[in-house]
Design a protein around this motif. Structure first.
Motif, mmCIF file in Angstrom:
data_model
loop_
_atom_site.group_PDB
_atom_site.id
_atom_site.type_symbol
_atom_site.label_atom_id
_atom_site.label_comp_id
_atom_site.label_asym_id
_atom_site.label_seq_id
_atom_site.Cartn_x
_atom_site.Cartn_y
_atom_site.Cartn_z
ATOM 1 N N GLY A 1 -27.350 80.891 -31.023
ATOM 2 C CA GLY A 1 -28.434 81.720 -30.515
ATOM 3 C C GLY A 1 -28.201 82.324 -29.150
ATOM 4 O O GLY A 1 -29.135 82.387 -28.341
ATOM 5 N N ASP A 2 -26.979 82.783 -28.884
ATOM 6 C CA ASP A 2 -26.745 83.524 -27.641
ATOM 7 C C ASP A 2 -27.319 84.926 -27.832
ATOM 8 O O ASP A 2 -26.595 85.901 -28.016
ATOM 9 C CB ASP A 2 -25.258 83.572 -27.310
ATOM 10 C CG ASP A 2 -24.975 84.270 -25.987
ATOM 11 O OD1 ASP A 2 -25.907 84.370 -25.162
ATOM 12 O OD2 ASP A 2 -23.833 84.723 -25.785
ATOM 13 N N ILE A 3 -28.634 84.984 -27.786
ATOM 14 C CA ILE A 3 -29.407 86.190 -28.092
ATOM 15 C C ILE A 3 -30.287 86.505 -26.900
ATOM 16 O O ILE A 3 -31.019 85.639 -26.420
ATOM 17 C CB ILE A 3 -30.255 85.975 -29.366
ATOM 18 C CG1 ILE A 3 -29.318 85.746 -30.569
ATOM 19 C CG2 ILE A 3 -31.194 87.145 -29.620
ATOM 20 C CD1 ILE A 3 -30.049 85.319 -31.836
ATOM 21 N N VAL A 4 -30.199 87.728 -26.410
ATOM 22 C CA VAL A 4 -30.930 88.105 -25.211
ATOM 23 C C VAL A 4 -32.178 88.906 -25.564
ATOM 24 O O VAL A 4 -32.391 89.294 -26.713
ATOM 25 C CB VAL A 4 -30.023 88.902 -24.243
ATOM 26 C CG1 VAL A 4 -28.856 88.036 -23.801
ATOM 27 C CG2 VAL A 4 -29.527 90.195 -24.881
ATOM 28 N N MET A 5 -33.000 89.143 -24.552
ATOM 29 C CA MET A 5 -34.314 89.750 -24.745
ATOM 30 C C MET A 5 -34.248 91.062 -25.510
ATOM 31 O O MET A 5 -35.098 91.341 -26.361
ATOM 32 C CB MET A 5 -34.978 89.976 -23.391
ATOM 33 C CG MET A 5 -36.354 90.637 -23.448
ATOM 34 S SD MET A 5 -36.994 90.979 -21.794
ATOM 35 C CE MET A 5 -35.794 92.192 -21.212
#
Length: 309
Positions: free
Chosen positions: A102-106
């Motif tokens: 989940g290296d997921i940004v805004m």
């Protein structure tokens, strides 16, 4: 606070990207010298297709650290379950030691919108996994895991479900050294209570734990009060209540409880403490590295955590 930057380093390695637009003839960096991030973007190639190309192009037997970036969502035709794909390909990753899901940004998805499934199979498929970190908690499922190899376990969420906290509390992780739980807010599914944390705070099943983070919590005062008499605290080197809604009441409970002078670090950053209480903490813990940055001011009765939506 929002999460708006991707990881550039993970597990002591620089990050290399494999994405939807990594061409068949693209020059790739040395496999073993990088943590590999596999990701797509909204309305681009489906994540399953990108992952399939990744395992064909890259010598995954040399991959020790793996990161899953954006994999789609229920409103995205290309969505996939990255954990399921990885477990199905476990034999291709015999040396995997660290995994960030989940290296997921805004700009890709708010933290509370990141959709997961059951991550429990990871522990059976990768018994030598030493580090597991998860961002987001929508739909997240975890049964009590067992691992003699795991050293680091982190959940970054705007609301960590009580069922997940209870699973961690019931886990068999005798060599776990670092545990971080972003408890979040009930508005985004963070419904855990201090009762759910009790087996963790007892320390009975976590003999190797040296860092505990109970962070980003709207019930930070209650957590602080529970920590004041928690047996686990005496064994810790570092303790974090950062990112939460800690007030003078919670800090008073900490100071009135068991000694904290043995700690190397106490992180209380992003808090609602008064100036007077901050001075009391510094005076009480002169040899402890105390982080009191990011002092907040309450708006009436409303106090916010650092990361929620």
């Amino acid at each position: 606070m929002t999460i708006n930057e991707h990881l550039t380093e993970y597990a002591g390695l620089p990050v290399a990207d494999f994405t939807h637009d990594t061409g068949a003839d693209a020059e790739l960096p040395a496999v073993g010298g990088h943590a590999w991030r596999v990701r797509t973007e909204f309305d681009e190639a489906g994540f399953a297709d990108v992952f399939a190309r990744f395992v064909e192009r890259v010598d995954t037997t040399q991959v020790t650290a793996l990161i899953f970036g954006y994999w789609g969502a229920s409103y995205d035709d290309g969505a996939a379950d990255p954990v399921k794909l990885l477990v199905e390909n476990a034999r291709r990753f015999p040396n995997l030691k660290a995994l960030f899901v989940g290296d997921i940004v805004m700009e890709e998805s708010e933290v509370s919108w990141i959709e997961h499934g059951d991550i429990t199979p990871l522990f059976g498929a990768f018994p030598e996994l030493e580090r597991l970190e998860v961002r987001g908690s929508e739909g997240l499922v975890l049964e009590p895991p067992s691992s003699g190899a795991l050293r680091v376990l982190r959940f970054e969420t705007g609301g960590l479900p009580a069922a997940v906290v209870r699973a961690v509390a019931a886990a068999d992780l005798p060599n776990l050294e670092q545990l971080d739980l972003w408890l979040g807010t009930d508005n985004y599914g963070g419904d855990a209570t201090t009762a759910d944390l009790a087996p963790i705070l007892s320390g009975e099943k976590l003999p190797a734990l040296r860092h505990l983070g109970l962070e980003n919590s709207e019930i930070a005062d209650e957590v602080a009060a529970a920590l004041a008499a928690a047996p686990i605290v005496a064994r810790l080197s570092t303790l974090s209540l950062a990112l939460g809604a800690l007030t003078d009441a919670g800090a008073e409970a900490l100071l009135s409880g068991q000694p904290l002078t043995h700690l190397d670090e106490l992180d209380l950053s992003h808090h609602f403490l008064s100036d007077a209480m901050m001075e009391r903490i510094r005076a009480a813990l002169p040899d402890v590295e105390v982080d009191l940055d990011d002092q907040q001011k309450a708006e009436g009765e409303w106090r916010f955590i650092a990361v929620s939506e």
